[in-house]
Design a protein around this motif. Structure first.
Motif, mmCIF file in Angstrom:
data_model
loop_
_atom_site.group_PDB
_atom_site.id
_atom_site.type_symbol
_atom_site.label_atom_id
_atom_site.label_comp_id
_atom_site.label_asym_id
_atom_site.label_seq_id
_atom_site.Cartn_x
_atom_site.Cartn_y
_atom_site.Cartn_z
ATOM 1 N N UNK A 115 54.415 -43.220 -24.110
ATOM 2 C CA UNK A 115 54.191 -41.857 -23.616
ATOM 3 C C UNK A 115 52.837 -41.347 -24.114
ATOM 4 N N UNK A 116 52.158 -40.493 -23.308
ATOM 5 C CA UNK A 116 50.822 -39.998 -23.688
ATOM 6 C C UNK A 116 50.784 -39.380 -25.086
ATOM 7 N N UNK A 117 51.843 -38.644 -25.460
ATOM 8 C CA UNK A 117 51.846 -37.999 -26.787
ATOM 9 C C UNK A 117 51.862 -39.066 -27.884
ATOM 10 N N UNK A 118 52.666 -40.134 -27.643
ATOM 11 C CA UNK A 118 52.767 -41.196 -28.625
ATOM 12 C C UNK A 118 51.428 -41.954 -28.738
ATOM 13 N N UNK A 119 50.786 -42.172 -27.575
ATOM 14 C CA UNK A 119 49.480 -42.845 -27.572
ATOM 15 C C UNK A 119 48.496 -42.018 -28.387
ATOM 16 N N UNK A 120 48.497 -40.713 -28.148
ATOM 17 C CA UNK A 120 47.564 -39.822 -28.850
ATOM 18 C C UNK A 120 47.832 -39.840 -30.358
ATOM 19 N N UNK A 121 49.109 -39.814 -30.695
ATOM 20 C CA UNK A 121 49.478 -39.801 -32.116
ATOM 21 C C UNK A 121 48.999 -41.083 -32.803
ATOM 22 N N UNK A 122 49.227 -42.209 -32.127
ATOM 23 C CA UNK A 122 48.824 -43.491 -32.727
ATOM 24 C C UNK A 122 47.306 -43.587 -32.850
ATOM 25 N N UNK A 123 46.605 -43.102 -31.818
ATOM 26 C CA UNK A 123 45.133 -43.140 -31.868
ATOM 27 C C UNK A 123 44.632 -42.364 -33.086
ATOM 28 N N UNK A 124 45.175 -41.161 -33.252
ATOM 29 C CA UNK A 124 44.741 -40.318 -34.375
ATOM 30 C C UNK A 124 45.021 -41.025 -35.697
ATOM 31 N N UNK A 125 46.199 -41.630 -35.770
ATOM 32 C CA UNK A 125 46.620 -42.282 -37.020
ATOM 33 C C UNK A 125 45.702 -43.459 -37.373
ATOM 34 N N UNK A 126 45.458 -44.340 -36.403
ATOM 35 C CA UNK A 126 44.679 -45.546 -36.737
ATOM 36 C C UNK A 126 43.188 -45.233 -36.862
ATOM 37 N N UNK A 127 42.703 -44.272 -36.078
ATOM 38 C CA UNK A 127 41.279 -43.923 -36.227
ATOM 39 C C UNK A 127 41.023 -43.300 -37.591
ATOM 40 N N UNK A 128 42.017 -42.575 -38.079
ATOM 41 C CA UNK A 128 41.892 -42.029 -39.429
ATOM 42 C C UNK A 128 41.921 -43.170 -40.455
ATOM 43 N N UNK A 129 42.805 -44.138 -40.216
ATOM 44 C CA UNK A 129 42.925 -45.266 -41.163
ATOM 45 C C UNK A 129 41.621 -46.058 -41.264
ATOM 46 N N UNK A 130 40.918 -46.194 -40.148
ATOM 47 C CA UNK A 130 39.676 -46.998 -40.174
ATOM 48 C C UNK A 130 38.437 -46.107 -40.327
ATOM 49 N N UNK A 131 38.690 -44.838 -40.601
ATOM 50 C CA UNK A 131 37.598 -43.902 -40.866
ATOM 51 C C UNK A 131 36.665 -43.724 -39.663
ATOM 52 N N UNK A 132 37.263 -43.650 -38.488
ATOM 53 C CA UNK A 132 36.445 -43.406 -37.289
ATOM 54 C C UNK A 132 36.926 -42.148 -36.553
ATOM 55 N N UNK A 133 37.675 -41.289 -37.282
ATOM 56 C CA UNK A 133 38.260 -40.136 -36.589
ATOM 57 C C UNK A 133 37.186 -39.181 -36.043
ATOM 58 N N UNK A 134 36.016 -39.189 -36.649
ATOM 59 C CA UNK A 134 34.961 -38.290 -36.150
ATOM 60 C C UNK A 134 34.147 -38.905 -35.018
ATOM 61 N N UNK A 135 34.486 -40.118 -34.656
ATOM 62 C CA UNK A 135 33.719 -40.809 -33.611
ATOM 63 C C UNK A 135 34.556 -41.009 -32.352
ATOM 64 N N UNK A 136 35.667 -40.282 -32.247
ATOM 65 C CA UNK A 136 36.611 -40.603 -31.162
ATOM 66 C C UNK A 136 35.987 -40.480 -29.769
ATOM 67 N N UNK A 137 34.996 -39.621 -29.628
ATOM 68 C CA UNK A 137 34.367 -39.449 -28.308
ATOM 69 C C UNK A 137 33.100 -40.305 -28.169
ATOM 70 N N UNK A 138 32.762 -41.062 -29.204
ATOM 71 C CA UNK A 138 31.520 -41.856 -29.161
ATOM 72 C C UNK A 138 31.659 -43.037 -28.215
ATOM 73 N N UNK A 139 30.505 -43.497 -27.732
ATOM 74 C CA UNK A 139 30.464 -44.708 -26.916
ATOM 75 C C UNK A 139 30.562 -45.908 -27.864
ATOM 76 N N UNK A 140 31.582 -46.751 -27.710
ATOM 77 C CA UNK A 140 31.759 -47.865 -28.668
ATOM 78 C C UNK A 140 30.550 -48.803 -28.735
ATOM 79 N N UNK A 141 29.815 -48.930 -27.620
ATOM 80 C CA UNK A 141 28.685 -49.854 -27.604
ATOM 81 C C UNK A 141 27.517 -49.347 -28.448
ATOM 82 N N UNK A 142 27.554 -48.054 -28.815
ATOM 83 C CA UNK A 142 26.467 -47.508 -29.615
ATOM 84 C C UNK A 142 26.802 -47.506 -31.105
ATOM 85 N N UNK A 143 27.996 -47.969 -31.462
ATOM 86 C CA UNK A 143 28.375 -48.019 -32.878
ATOM 87 C C UNK A 143 27.698 -49.202 -33.554
#
Lengths: 261, 577
Positions: free
Chosen positions: B421-449
């Motif tokens: 479900x979209x809510x679950x997807x969003x929750x997981x994204x927030x959780x793992x992006x925080x774990x890998x310390x990329x929560x502030x880059x969620x809107x960034x283009x991955x190719x520019x990282x």
């Protein structure tokens, strides 16, 4: 498993002068191009099979067997359906099957298979350096010839990369086989983008490495390997000219065409 | 030691190999200078090492030395680069090839030919040399790199180390006076690295001027000088014995100092160790209580006993055999079990079967015979996607999976494929992006990282499927020391949270510092499977496996200790002060 098709042997095809090999490739393409009838394509097909046997190229044919099956089946069936000429044997509005469409479809399938098989025999017997020399002798500028042959060298690496990307996306639960034909093509975007980006990086790295080794410093570089012209090259060239002429004659006299009745 | 070199030589003054004056470069489209006022000189026959974190400008500087920059890269270029007194302005890259040889990190991209002799001849063909000249030079060039007799071999069949040595031979054949090497060992296993650095030392003895960019500072001890770079500037320049003892300076600039220097400093020994032998002598001189008169070790050599893990296996591999079509056996009678919460390092030379084993576990390959079970279920009966919640696999190259327009979409790709479900997807994204310390880059283009960020994104996108076992294939390749530390902290945290980790790696210090169990593979067989400490205690195994223990571990062994990290060794040696 080797990623390139070249097979190390010392057979007569391997020992032909690179220019003759490139000329042979051209003549075979030329000959196949002019005729449509499966019977006219048959002799050249047999010639390619004999060349494959002589070159020991069967392992490469085995590796590419599914490609051959797909090419022949898909092309034959598609043309059988869309070639709407000649008296109908079966006519279901969309599908129009006639003796002419059956022959034309089969001819198209054979034609593509022969082009593919010729390329396989060529790449099984020709190193990329020979390919460059052959193109250069036939008047293709060195840089252009090298770029063409480099593409042959890089293509298997890109294929390898595509397989890895496919696996990576599959492991994330992606189903490539969902939906109709157009949707299935669209679903390859998660493979195409990483492969394309990787290809750009690889091409850039290769270009830098080439220039750093002096590529392009002079317009006609020397060749490390000597390719003397032997009697077999003269004989092969004459035979190729004859084959090209015969096939043009077959076309010109109309024997290679599909009869509509 | 100079902390800001400003010596600018002119061509007429000295017979310099390289002279760089006030060199600045900004890549097109970037606002930040990749190089900013860089100046240095290199005397003929000098060996210079260049160190610094990713993005410091090391590769940009190297590429200015043969005009790849600005010829290949558009941007704003200022300053003067002179080679043997001649400014390079207006010259083409190919014109400089005979004077400055360049060896790149990616050895695959710099080999173009179908046999070794032809590969070496390639540059000579481009220079218009005669066949006789080429034949005269090929033999000595291959001999210099230890590849004599390899002439007819197809370069694709060589090992990584051999390929890189071949690339060096191809450069040597043109007879350049200067060779620039840009991280030439990054993609190599320990044996390949050792081969290349042995070769570099022999080139130096032959009087060539060498510039070597390298993350492993221990390998730069043979340099005459080392330049430390940060944000496009040279911030320090000194001989190794002066610079490699500045531990805080190095760490502060994202560089891994030699661990044995850290041990010496902690023991109060103000010296630079040239190698493990030298470090041992310095320590014995400083801590006389360590050695007995008869030279036998003072401390009993003993590996810690393996701790039992009673949990049922998550993965079981039984009598597994596998070969690729038409090829030799790649996996031979493999037997192992992976239990929840384990941290395993799989090591072995390139081609030993490590990645093939991982692909068997995740289901990308099917066994020829034997079987793999995942949580008791036969792997062969399951599709890879059916076990995505049990086993996750992070490929070596993060660019093999990144395709989405934003970081968040990249992470959401997996969960969406499983119909969450979209809510679950969003929750997981927030959780793992925080774990890998990329929560502030969620809107960034991955190719520019950066590479390190893309690697963490790849981990996040697999973590979003919440696997119980995470397999990471060489997760630190191409990362600088700081990024390696960050990546490994993340992996350790995941392990502490209960996720079993299997890490394929070539990096000895990562194995020692993070793994608890080692699986050593050679030619498709398991040579060792046991606790890390036991592995590093097995001298015969270490010497036969071509896997080098970290220097700090090797140093500890001289005193009868099995220390896995510098801190551990310092703690144990400190008792003898």
């Amino acid at each position: 498993m080797p990623i390139y098709l070249y097979i190390e042997r010392t057979g007569v095809l391997h020992r032909l002068h690179p220019t003759v090999k490139v000329f042979a490739l051209f003549v075979m393409f030329w000959s196949v191009y002019w005729v449509d009838h499966p019977l006219a394509l048959l002799p050249i097909g047999l010639l390619i099979l004999a060349a494959a046997e002589s070159a020991g190229a069967w392992p490469n044919f085995y590796r590419l067997r599914w490609l051959f099956v797909m090419v022949i089946l898909f092309t034959t069936l598609t043309w059988m359906i869309f070639y709407r000429r000649g008296p109908a044997l079966i006519d279901l509005r969309i599908i129009h099957l006639s003796r002419a469409s059956l022959l034309f479809g089969l001819g198209r399938g054979l034609k593509l298979a022969e082009l593919l098989a010729t390329s396989v025999v060529f790449l099984s017997t020709t190193k990329i350096e020979e390919f460059t020399v052959g193109l250069s002798t036939l008047g293709v500028p060195y840089r252009a010839g090298f770029a063409i042959t480099l593409a042959f060298r890089l293509a298997p690496l890109f294929m390898d990369s595509a397989i890895t990307v496919y696996q990576a996306q599959s492991l994330r639960g992606y189903d490539f086989n969902r939906g109709g034909p157009l949707e299935r093509i669209r679903r390859y975007v998660p493979v195409i983008i990483p492969v394309f980006m990787g290809a750009l990086r690889k091409a850039n790295a290769t270009a830098m490495a080439l220039e750093a080794r002096g590529f392009g410093r002079i317009s006609r570089p020397t060749s490390f390997i000597e390719y003397p012209v032997a009697a077999r090259d003269v004989a092969a060239s004459m035979m190729l000219v004859a084959i090209g002429a015969i096939y043009f004659t077959i076309y010109y006299t109309g024997y290679g065409a599909i009869p509509l009745r | 030691m100079t902390t800001k070199p400003r010596t600018i030589e002119t061509a007429a003054q000295t017979p310099l190999a390289v002279s760089v004056a006030e060199l600045s470069f900004t890549y097109q489209g970037s606002e930040r200078r990749a190089l900013s006022g860089v100046s240095f000189v290199q005397a003929r026959g000098e060996m210079i090492g260049i160190i610094g974190a990713s993005g410091a400008g090391k590769s940009t500087l190297a590429q200015c030395l043969n005009r790849i920059i600005p010829e290949f890269e558009a941007g704003d270029f200022h300053g003067v680069v002179a080679i043997e007194g001649q400014p390079l302005d207006g010259k083409h890259v190919s014109e400089i090839a005979g004077t400055v040889g360049m060896v790149f990190q990616d050895f695959e991209a710099q080999l173009f030919s179908t046999n070794v002799a032809h590969e070496v001849a390639f540059a000579m063909e481009q220079a218009g040399m005669s066949r006789d000249q080429m034949n005269r030079r090929i033999g000595p060039a291959l001999e210099a790199v230890g590849l004599a007799g390899f002439e007819p071999r197809d370069p694709t069949t060589l090992s990584g180390g051999e390929k890189q040595r071949l690339a060096i031979a191809a450069v040597l054949a043109l007879g350049p006076d200067i060779i620039v090497m840009d991280e030439p060992t990054t993609d190599l296993d320990p044996e390949g690295k050792a081969e290349v650095f042995t070769l570099i030392r022999s080139l130096r003895e032959r009087g060539l001027s060498l510039i070597v960019i390298e993350h492993e500072t221990g390998e730069l001890r043979a340099c005459d000088r080392i330049l430390l770079m940060r944000e496009g500037e040279i911030v320090a320049e000194a001989p190794p014995d002066q610079l490699l003892t500045r531990l805080d300076l190095l760490e502060g600039h994202g560089v891994h100092p030699p661990e044995i220097n850290r041990v010496l400093a902690a023991l109060g020994i103000a010296a630079h160790a040239r190698d493990v032998d030298h470090a041992e002598a310095l320590i014995r001189g400083h801590l006389p209580g360590l050695a007995h008169d008869d030279g036998s070790p003072a401390i009993e050599l003993r590996a810690a006993p393996a701790a039992e893990n009673p949990a049922p296996p998550l993965v079981e591999v039984e009598h597994l055999n596998f070969s690729y079509p038409g090829g030799p056996r790649v996996l031979d009678s493999i037997q192992l079990a992976i239990r929840p919460g384990e941290f395993i390092a799989i090591i072995g030379q390139n081609g030993s079967g490590k990645t093939t084993l991982a692909k068997q576990i995740v289901g990308l390959l099917k066994p020829e015979s034997g079987r793999v079970t995942i949580a008791g279920r036969d792997r062969a009966a399951l599709r890879p996607t059916e076990t995505a919640h049990e086993v996750g696999y992070v490929f070596q190259n993060p660019d093999h999976q990144i395709f989405a327009a934003t970081v968040e979409d990249e992470v959401a790709f997996g969960p969406r494929n499983f119909g969450l479900a979209p809510e679950e997807v969003k929750r997981r994204c927030a959780e793992v992006l925080s774990a890998v310390n990329l929560e502030n880059q969620r809107e960034s283009d991955p190719f520019l990282l950066g590479k390190g960020e893309r690697q963490r994104l790849a981990v996040a996108s697999v973590l979003a499927l919440q696997p119980r076992l995470l397999i990471l294939d060489e997760p630190t390749t191409g990362l600088d020391y700081r990024e390696q530390r960050r990546m490994m902290s993340l992996v350790s945290e995941l392990n502490a949270a209960g996720i079993a980790i299997v890490m394929i790696t070539h990096t000895p210090w990562l194995v020692a510092a993070y793994a608890r169990r080692v699986i050593l593979m050679r030619r498709g067989r398991l040579l060792f499977d046991g606790p890390v400490r036991e592995f590093f205690a097995a001298d015969a195994l270490l010497s036969s496996s071509s896997f080098r223990a970290p220097e700090v571990t090797a140093l500890g062994r001289r005193f009868g200790m099995i220390a896995l990290t510098a801190d551990e060794l310092i703690e144990r040696l400190a008792k003898y002060r």
